[in-house]
Motif scaffolding. Structure first.
Motif, PDB file in Angstrom:
ATOM      1  N   PHE A 135      12.033   5.994  -2.370  1.00  0.00           N
ATOM      2  CA  PHE A 135      12.570   4.751  -2.465  1.00  0.00           C
ATOM      3  C   PHE A 135      11.956   3.505  -3.433  1.00  0.00           C
ATOM      4  O   PHE A 135      12.618   2.963  -4.006  1.00  0.00           O
ATOM      5  N   LEU A 136      10.681   3.298  -2.994  1.00  0.00           N
ATOM      6  CA  LEU A 136       9.789   2.578  -3.892  1.00  0.00           C
ATOM      7  C   LEU A 136       9.877   2.857  -5.216  1.00  0.00           C
ATOM      8  O   LEU A 136      10.000   1.971  -6.095  1.00  0.00           O
ATOM      9  N   GLY A 145       2.980  -4.149  -9.990  1.00  0.00           N
ATOM     10  CA  GLY A 145       4.366  -3.195 -10.304  1.00  0.00           C
ATOM     11  C   GLY A 145       4.576  -2.249  -9.388  1.00  0.00           C
ATOM     12  O   GLY A 145       3.754  -1.978  -8.515  1.00  0.00           O
ATOM     13  N   THR A 146       5.722  -1.344  -9.581  1.00  0.00           N
ATOM     14  CA  THR A 146       5.905  -0.350  -8.662  1.00  0.00           C
ATOM     15  C   THR A 146       4.879   0.725  -8.842  1.00  0.00           C
ATOM     16  O   THR A 146       4.399   1.346  -7.845  1.00  0.00           O
ATOM     17  N   SER A 147       4.450   1.074  -9.985  1.00  0.00           N
ATOM     18  CA  SER A 147       3.511   2.242 -10.147  1.00  0.00           C
ATOM     19  C   SER A 147       2.042   1.728  -9.438  1.00  0.00           C
ATOM     20  O   SER A 147       1.418   2.543  -8.802  1.00  0.00           O
ATOM     21  N   GLY A 158       0.850  -1.328  -0.083  1.00  0.00           N
ATOM     22  CA  GLY A 158       0.034   0.039  -0.037  1.00  0.00           C
ATOM     23  C   GLY A 158       0.927   1.123  -0.008  1.00  0.00           C
ATOM     24  O   GLY A 158       0.967   2.031   1.029  1.00  0.00           O
ATOM     25  N   GLY A 159       1.647   1.263  -0.918  1.00  0.00           N
ATOM     26  CA  GLY A 159       2.572   2.630  -1.143  1.00  0.00           C
ATOM     27  C   GLY A 159       1.821   3.816  -1.154  1.00  0.00           C
ATOM     28  O   GLY A 159       2.652   5.005  -1.016  1.00  0.00           O
ATOM     29  N   ALA A 160       0.737   4.232  -1.596  1.00  0.00           N
ATOM     30  CA  ALA A 160       0.158   5.398  -1.664  1.00  0.00           C
ATOM     31  C   ALA A 160      -0.042   5.907  -0.044  1.00  0.00           C
ATOM     32  O   ALA A 160      -0.063   7.270   0.105  1.00  0.00           O
ATOM     33  N   ASP A 161      -0.067   4.978   0.871  1.00  0.00           N
ATOM     34  CA  ASP A 161       0.051   5.478   2.249  1.00  0.00           C
ATOM     35  C   ASP A 161       1.564   4.815   2.746  1.00  0.00           C
ATOM     36  O   ASP A 161       1.918   4.108   2.987  1.00  0.00           O
ATOM     37  N   LEU A 178      15.460  -4.329   1.597  1.00  0.00           N
ATOM     38  CA  LEU A 178      14.141  -3.934   1.322  1.00  0.00           C
ATOM     39  C   LEU A 178      14.017  -3.881  -0.206  1.00  0.00           C
ATOM     40  O   LEU A 178      13.118  -4.295  -0.813  1.00  0.00           O
ATOM     41  N   GLY A 179      15.143  -3.314  -0.682  1.00  0.00           N
ATOM     42  CA  GLY A 179      15.156  -3.134  -1.930  1.00  0.00           C
ATOM     43  C   GLY A 179      15.306  -4.499  -3.045  1.00  0.00           C
ATOM     44  O   GLY A 179      14.940  -4.359  -4.175  1.00  0.00           O
ATOM     45  N   GLY A 180      15.463  -5.459  -2.526  1.00  0.00           N
ATOM     46  CA  GLY A 180      15.659  -6.688  -3.035  1.00  0.00           C
ATOM     47  C   GLY A 180      14.222  -7.460  -3.448  1.00  0.00           C
ATOM     48  O   GLY A 180      13.843  -7.758  -4.229  1.00  0.00           O
TER      49      GLY A 180
END
Length: 457
Positions: free
Chosen positions: A433-434, A274-276, A215-218, A261-263
């Motif tokens: 970073f994400l 995906g990322t987006s 939930g990268g938007a938060d 985490l980047g892994g």
């Protein structure tokens, strides 16, 4: 400088003891368990005698603000309804949005602050206390705290030795919820370590299901990912130092955690959408796309605290059968145990505000939300039979068994300008970073700059 939390609860052995208890408890998670009603406010049945006396407040109004929306708000309103019934007061709930500090600050500047606020960050409680915005707890609320809460939770609600807050709702943030059918169809195994977690993710991906919902938007969800990895990998001592900003974000231990985490974040095939997609997914959607709808789910796993159960409850998935949970995998020697919580504070020193804090510190109030689901209480006197299902009951048992042995959410310990505001500080830096997980050095520099500004270093 904020009070050093490690004086009360944050000892080097904490994560080890609590992780062991949690792992044993979650290993048996499944259906609901039994229990009997008790006069201490626990149990599933109604009609137990009240354990806390409240004053008659007919004609008085109390305004309460919290970040909760959806099912969490609905369940909290059930608690407020009971307070109204017992006291005759009228309670008005006002949602604050994610920026609680900004919301309360604007209300105080306008001369109309709410009576009670449910703060998410320890750092915000200290900021408010320093500014004189919150009022010390009254005698009745302090008595309930002494009876029902361990020293660690009481001290987290204090500033310079003065009790200000009641931790009504706690959370275990070191959990991964998973779609049992997706795991079965893929032949995936529940992982215990980070390498096993990535292997499980690849197995799920090969089966045609996106492994991880983020939930990268938060931005706060990304801080939870980092904190779990950092605590397990760098250890509790460095975790405490970084939380106080006694350790810089440019430290090699931070680089190691971000690289780990980047892994995951760098593998777009392992992220739902995906990322987006991850950057456009809010927290509730990150949960519902793992368990909602029929057929193939959009994701198989979501790393989330116990309160994800409230959102899962809005889907057709049954907790313990369709939706299961395992401890966050060990990145270092042990699995991490990170907790969070919502602390009730009075912004007005009124009889009604103090009465509500007293009620929230009681087992009576905790029982109401425990029965409704999606709730974890640090109230050690609450009968665990009150919890609505076996999964929440075992998570609660592990939390209480840990006593004062826990690590509190790192971003929640920071000043709000760094650890608690959308679009800035740690939330924004980890979203960047994400977007680009390869820029470890760049995000470290931004994190350190923002932290130094917020902490006044």
């Amino acid at each position: 400088m904020r009070r050093r939390l490690d004086r009360t609860a944050l000892r080097t052995t904490t994560a080890v003891a609590a992780a062991a208890a949690l792992a044993l408890a979650l290993g048996a998670c499944g259906g609901s368990g039994g229990g009997t009603d008790r006069a201490d406010g626990g149990g599933k049945g109604g009609g137990t005698a009240p354990t806390v006396r409240l004053p008659h407040l007919a004609g008085q109004k109390v305004q309460v603000t919290a970040v909760w929306t959806g099912p969490e708000r609905a369940n909290f309103v059930k608690v407020l309804d009971e307070f109204e019934k017992r006291t005759g007061a009228t309670v008005d709930f006002v949602p604050s949005g994610d920026d609680m500090a900004g919301f309360v600050g604007s209300k105080i500047a306008g001369g109309g602050p709410p009576d009670v606020a449910m703060l998410q960050q320890v750092g915000v409680l200290h900021e408010f206390a320093k500014k004189g915005w919150i009022k010390p707890l009254g005698a009745d609320a302090r008595a309930q705290l002494a009876r029902n809460y361990s020293r660690g939770w009481r001290d987290l609600g204090a500033h310079q030795g003065t009790p200000y807050g009641v931790y009504f709702k706690a959370s275990n943030k070191s959990l991964v919820w998973y779609n049992a059918r997706a795991f079965d169809d893929a032949g995936a195994k529940v992982p215990k370590t980070w390498p096993q977690f990535l292997t499980t993710a690849r197995t799920l991906s090969d089966s045609g299901v996106a492994p991880v919902s983020v939930g990268g938007a938060d931005g706060w969800t990304l801080t939870d990912w980092f904190e779990n990895i950092y605590l397990s990998q760098a250890g509790p001592e460095k975790y405490d130092r970084l939380a106080r900003h006694d350790l810089k974000w440019t430290d090699p231990s931070v680089k190691q955690a971000l690289t780990t985490l980047g892994g995951l974040f760098g593998r777009t095939d392992l992220l739902a959408g995906g990322t987006s997609g991850a950057l456009q997914t809010d927290f509730p959607t990150s949960v519902t796309q793992t368990f909602g709808g029929g057929g193939t789910p959009k994701a198989a796993m979501v790393s989330s605290a116990d309160f994800a159960a409230a959102t899962i409850g809005q889907t057709k998935a049954k907790i313990g059968t369709d939706a299961k949970v395992f401890p966050f995998p060990a990145v270092g020697a042990k699995s991490p145990v990170v907790t969070g919580g919502d602390v009730a504070v009075a912004l007005k020193d009124t009889k009604a505000a103090q009465a509500l804090l007293t009620f929230l510190a009681s087992t009576d109030a905790a029982k109401i939300w425990a029965q409704a689901g999606g709730f974890l209480s640090p109230n050690r006197k609450l009968d665990q039979a009150a919890y609505s299902d076996g999964v929440m009951r075992t998570i609660a048992r592990a939390l209480i068994a840990a006593g004062d042995d826990f690590r509190f959410d790192m971003s929640d310990q920071a000043p709000a300008s760094f650890g608690g505001k959308p679009g800035q500080g740690e939330w924004k830096d980890l979203q960047d970073f994400l977007k680009d997980p390869k820029d470890v050095t760049g995000v470290q520099a931004r994190l350190e700059k923002d932290a130094a500004t917020s902490f006044g270093h």
